[in-house]
Design a protein around this motif. Structure first.
Motif, PDB file in Angstrom:
ATOM      1  N   CYS A  31       0.827  -1.206   0.000  1.00  0.00           N
ATOM      2  CA  CYS A  31       0.000   0.000   0.000  1.00  0.00           C
ATOM      3  C   CYS A  31       0.860   1.254   0.000  1.00  0.00           C
ATOM      4  CB  CYS A  31      -0.938   0.000   1.210  1.00  0.00           C
ATOM      5  SG  CYS A  31      -2.396  -1.053   1.012  1.00  0.00           S
ATOM      6  N   PHE A  32       2.026   1.181   0.620  1.00  0.00           N
ATOM      7  CA  PHE A  32       2.921   2.334   0.625  1.00  0.00           C
ATOM      8  C   PHE A  32       3.430   2.650  -0.769  1.00  0.00           C
ATOM      9  CE2 PHE A  32       3.161   2.315   5.230  1.00  0.00           C
ATOM     10  CZ  PHE A  32       3.424   3.647   5.512  1.00  0.00           C
ATOM     11  N   PHE A  33       3.563   1.624  -1.607  1.00  0.00           N
ATOM     12  CA  PHE A  33       3.997   1.875  -2.983  1.00  0.00           C
ATOM     13  C   PHE A  33       2.942   2.669  -3.745  1.00  0.00           C
ATOM     14  CE2 PHE A  33       7.217  -1.078  -1.957  1.00  0.00           C
ATOM     15  CZ  PHE A  33       8.208  -0.977  -2.918  1.00  0.00           C
ATOM     16  N   GLY A  34       1.675   2.401  -3.431  1.00  0.00           N
ATOM     17  CA  GLY A  34       0.622   3.178  -4.050  1.00  0.00           C
ATOM     18  C   GLY A  34       0.501   4.555  -3.446  1.00  0.00           C
ATOM     19  N   TRP A  35       0.577   4.615  -2.111  1.00  0.00           N
ATOM     20  CA  TRP A  35       0.367   5.867  -1.379  1.00  0.00           C
ATOM     21  C   TRP A  35       1.513   6.857  -1.593  1.00  0.00           C
ATOM     22  CZ3 TRP A  35      -0.241   6.070   4.710  1.00  0.00           C
ATOM     23  CH2 TRP A  35      -0.757   7.329   5.070  1.00  0.00           C
ATOM     24  N   PHE A  36       2.770   6.389  -1.495  1.00  0.00           N
ATOM     25  CA  PHE A  36       3.925   7.293  -1.571  1.00  0.00           C
ATOM     26  C   PHE A  36       4.868   6.982  -2.719  1.00  0.00           C
ATOM     27  CE2 PHE A  36       2.745   7.772   2.952  1.00  0.00           C
ATOM     28  CZ  PHE A  36       2.615   9.152   2.976  1.00  0.00           C
ATOM     29  N   GLY A  37       4.420   6.162  -3.672  1.00  0.00           N
ATOM     30  CA  GLY A  37       5.281   5.830  -4.792  1.00  0.00           C
ATOM     31  C   GLY A  37       5.706   7.039  -5.610  1.00  0.00           C
ATOM     32  N   ILE A  38       4.865   8.060  -5.636  1.00  0.00           N
ATOM     33  CA  ILE A  38       5.177   9.253  -6.429  1.00  0.00           C
ATOM     34  C   ILE A  38       6.145  10.185  -5.701  1.00  0.00           C
ATOM     35  CG2 ILE A  38       3.315  10.728  -5.555  1.00  0.00           C
ATOM     36  CD1 ILE A  38       4.478  10.375  -9.233  1.00  0.00           C
ATOM     37  N   ALA A  39       6.273  10.036  -4.376  1.00  0.00           N
ATOM     38  CA  ALA A  39       7.086  10.968  -3.573  1.00  0.00           C
ATOM     39  C   ALA A  39       8.536  11.072  -4.047  1.00  0.00           C
ATOM     40  CB  ALA A  39       7.017  10.588  -2.089  1.00  0.00           C
ATOM     41  N   PRO A  40       9.268   9.941  -4.232  1.00  0.00           N
ATOM     42  CA  PRO A  40      10.658  10.076  -4.685  1.00  0.00           C
ATOM     43  C   PRO A  40      10.787  10.517  -6.136  1.00  0.00           C
ATOM     44  CG  PRO A  40      10.030   7.764  -4.598  1.00  0.00           C
ATOM     45  CD  PRO A  40       8.905   8.546  -3.972  1.00  0.00           C
ATOM     46  N   LEU A  41       9.674  10.540  -6.855  1.00  0.00           N
ATOM     47  CA  LEU A  41       9.684  10.976  -8.252  1.00  0.00           C
ATOM     48  C   LEU A  41       9.246  12.429  -8.407  1.00  0.00           C
ATOM     49  CD1 LEU A  41       8.020   7.789  -9.818  1.00  0.00           C
ATOM     50  CD2 LEU A  41      10.453   8.258  -9.519  1.00  0.00           C
ATOM     51  N   MET A  42       8.999  13.097  -7.279  1.00  0.00           N
ATOM     52  CA  MET A  42       8.518  14.476  -7.326  1.00  0.00           C
ATOM     53  C   MET A  42       9.476  15.453  -8.006  1.00  0.00           C
ATOM     54  SD  MET A  42       5.452  14.967  -6.489  1.00  0.00           S
ATOM     55  CE  MET A  42       5.508  16.763  -6.389  1.00  0.00           C
ATOM     56  N   PRO A  43      10.803  15.264  -7.915  1.00  0.00           N
ATOM     57  CA  PRO A  43      11.678  16.165  -8.689  1.00  0.00           C
ATOM     58  C   PRO A  43      11.374  16.133 -10.182  1.00  0.00           C
ATOM     59  CG  PRO A  43      12.964  15.064  -7.003  1.00  0.00           C
ATOM     60  CD  PRO A  43      11.592  14.421  -6.987  1.00  0.00           C
ATOM     61  N   LEU A  44      10.998  14.956 -10.726  1.00  0.00           N
ATOM     62  CA  LEU A  44      10.622  14.853 -12.138  1.00  0.00           C
ATOM     63  C   LEU A  44       9.282  15.522 -12.389  1.00  0.00           C
ATOM     64  CD1 LEU A  44      11.557  11.121 -12.892  1.00  0.00           C
ATOM     65  CD2 LEU A  44      12.850  13.168 -13.535  1.00  0.00           C
ATOM     66  N   VAL A  45       8.326  15.283 -11.491  1.00  0.00           N
ATOM     67  CA  VAL A  45       6.996  15.884 -11.625  1.00  0.00           C
ATOM     68  C   VAL A  45       7.097  17.400 -11.531  1.00  0.00           C
ATOM     69  CG1 VAL A  45       4.667  16.006 -10.662  1.00  0.00           C
ATOM     70  CG2 VAL A  45       5.913  13.836 -10.621  1.00  0.00           C
ATOM     71  N   ARG A  46       7.896  17.874 -10.584  1.00  0.00           N
ATOM     72  CA  ARG A  46       8.074  19.319 -10.385  1.00  0.00           C
ATOM     73  C   ARG A  46       8.597  19.989 -11.644  1.00  0.00           C
ATOM     74  NH1 ARG A  46      12.262  21.153  -5.788  1.00  0.00           N
ATOM     75  NH2 ARG A  46      13.623  19.913  -7.139  1.00  0.00           N
ATOM     76  N   GLU A  47       9.543  19.334 -12.295  1.00  0.00           N
ATOM     77  CA  GLU A  47      10.133  19.908 -13.506  1.00  0.00           C
ATOM     78  C   GLU A  47       9.153  19.894 -14.671  1.00  0.00           C
ATOM     79  OE1 GLU A  47      13.950  19.145 -16.504  1.00  0.00           O
ATOM     80  OE2 GLU A  47      13.718  17.961 -14.666  1.00  0.00           O
ATOM     81  N   GLN A  48       8.450  18.784 -14.849  1.00  0.00           N
ATOM     82  CA  GLN A  48       7.565  18.672 -16.016  1.00  0.00           C
ATOM     83  C   GLN A  48       6.315  19.522 -15.886  1.00  0.00           C
ATOM     84  OE1 GLN A  48       5.447  14.910 -17.008  1.00  0.00           O
ATOM     85  NE2 GLN A  48       6.585  15.017 -18.939  1.00  0.00           N
TER      86      GLN A  48
END
Length: 433
Positions: A31-48
């Motif tokens: 469940c943590f992979f679903g809940w916080f899976g995007i957290a370590p990818l936020m630098p990519l999301v922030r840029e795009q």
């Protein structure tokens, strides 16, 4: 045997109790992979998506906001519908926004998806409730702490694994570096759907069977469980304490990668690995808190457990203050390990107390306390969106707040010591659903 177990053998999967124990912590882990899976990818999301600091702060708050209401609802559902069906429904519905977040093309759409994904955080309440149903009072604190800790381990592993999954999609030619986060989130969504099937097929609500198999008279006992839990001031004291430990934990899960990238110029994969160190402490620290709490409780009852919880929170607050003022990466990692140890032991201690507040409303008590953890994360999140505060400033103020809450827990009399006779009576009640 259809009674709660009095021993925890983590190397066994024999019997419905131990099978449920292992399935529920593994499910919570994913469940943590679903809940916080995007957290370590936020630098990519922030840029795009061209996100600024305030927008990232709003996203952080959104990710834990929906969990507050979800945990209150799911706690009541556990008391009435049962943990097996509650978890199955939550997993199936939660998988939809996890897979769908990759469709976001604006700050607004991403914010909505991140908010809805937060519902998955209610999985913790079911994990703790289900474990409480499978183990007797003498060992339930340890069992809850181990299940919660190994499940929370997913918060650390996801920080390490999700950047690698995103990189794999790039290396295989399926996605560009910018879009890799979109494809990576499909993986945890599919896993949640698989776990929904496993949970429904291989677990039961109690050692005696599923709620649907019980008589009408047995089911009536769940009525009014939420009201009973809400009327007990000890429930709210635990909710406050949980906000100061688990609330900090999921805040760290959300911002650690960005913090290490911005403050120490770490790469995306390195930042994820450093953030994973924090989560990996759950491998033993939360369980250690439950074990120590059970031993203290055997001699000093809930009063002793309350003192122990307050002490852990005070030490956590001190460690956070040092972390906030770390001048080098090495100092930051050391301070993080120190406060993480006491934070996760406080998590374990909190939920070693929960099953003893009200035996007829374990789900509701668990839901309210769990919601308190997320409310703490929401409040802490406002510090990280402030334009006038750095992330280091936010961590320092959080440390002060945690220390103060620890003092409150120590000062306020939690409960008189319980005798062995009372503990035995509680065990009998637990066995009569």
């Amino acid at each position: 045997m259809n009674k709660p177990l009095t021993k925890l053998n983590i190397f066994s999967a024999k019997g419905i109790q131990m099978r449920t124990f292992h399935i529920t912590w593994v499910t919570f882990f994913f469940c943590f992979f679903g809940w916080f899976g995007i957290a370590p990818l936020m630098p990519l999301v922030r840029e795009q998506l061209h996100l600024d600091k305030e927008q990232i702060g709003n996203i952080l708050i959104a990710s834990v906001s929906a969990t507050i209401l979800a945990r209150l609802i799911i706690g009541k559902l556990c008391d009435s519908l049962g943990p097996r069906l509650s978890y199955t429904i939550l997993l199936a519905l939660g998988a939809i926004p996890v897979i769908g977040i990759g469709l976001s093309n604006s700050y607004e759409s991403f914010l909505i998806f991140r908010f809805v994904i937060g519902v998955i955080g209610a999985s913790f309440v079911i994990t703790q409730f289900h474990t409480s149903m499978m183990f007797a009072p003498n060992i339930v604190g340890t069992a809850n702490a181990v299940a919660g800790g190994w499940g929370n381990l997913g918060g650390g592993v996801t920080n390490l694994v999700m950047p690698l999954i995103a990189s794999a999609f790039v290396a295989l030619g399926y996605a560009s570096q910018q879009d890799s986060w979109r494809y990576a989130m499909i993986i945890p969504g599919v896993i949640l759907l698989i776990m929904a099937v496993i949970y429904f097929k291989y677990t039961k609500d109690t050692p005696k069977g599923n709620y649907s198999e019980f008589t009408r008279q047995a089911k009536v006992k769940t009525k009014g469980s939420f009201t009973a839990a809400a009327k007990d001031p000890r429930t709210w004291l635990l909710a406050l304490a949980y906000g100061a430990c688990f609330g900090v934990e999921i805040t760290i899960d959300n911002v650690a990668a960005v913090f290490f990238v911005d403050n120490f110029n770490a790469s995306l994969i390195m930042a994820g690995a450093l953030a994973a160190i924090f989560g990996l402490m759950n491998l033993f620290a939360r369980a250690l808190g439950g074990i120590v709490s059970d031993r203290v409780g055997k001699t000093y009852g809930l009063k002793g457990k309350g003192y122990l919880l307050g002490t852990f929170l005070i030490l956590e607050g001190i460690g956070l203050a040092f972390f906030a003022n770390s001048a080098t990466l090495q100092m930051a990692i050391f301070a993080m390990l120190v406060f993480a140890l006491f934070l996760k032991m406080a998590n374990g201690t909190t939920y070693s107390i929960v099953p003893f507040i009200n035996k007829k409303a374990i789900g509701s008590v668990s839901g309210i306390v769990g919601a308190g953890g997320n409310l703490g994360a929401v409040l802490f999140g406002f510090l990280f969106k402030s334009a006038s505060l750095t992330y280091a400033d936010a961590f320092f103020y959080i440390g002060l707040a945690v220390g103060i809450i620890g003092l409150i827990v120590v000062i306020v009399p939690f409960e008189r010591a319980q005798t062995e006779t009372e503990l035995n009576e509680q065990e009998v009640k637990l066995q009569t659903v």
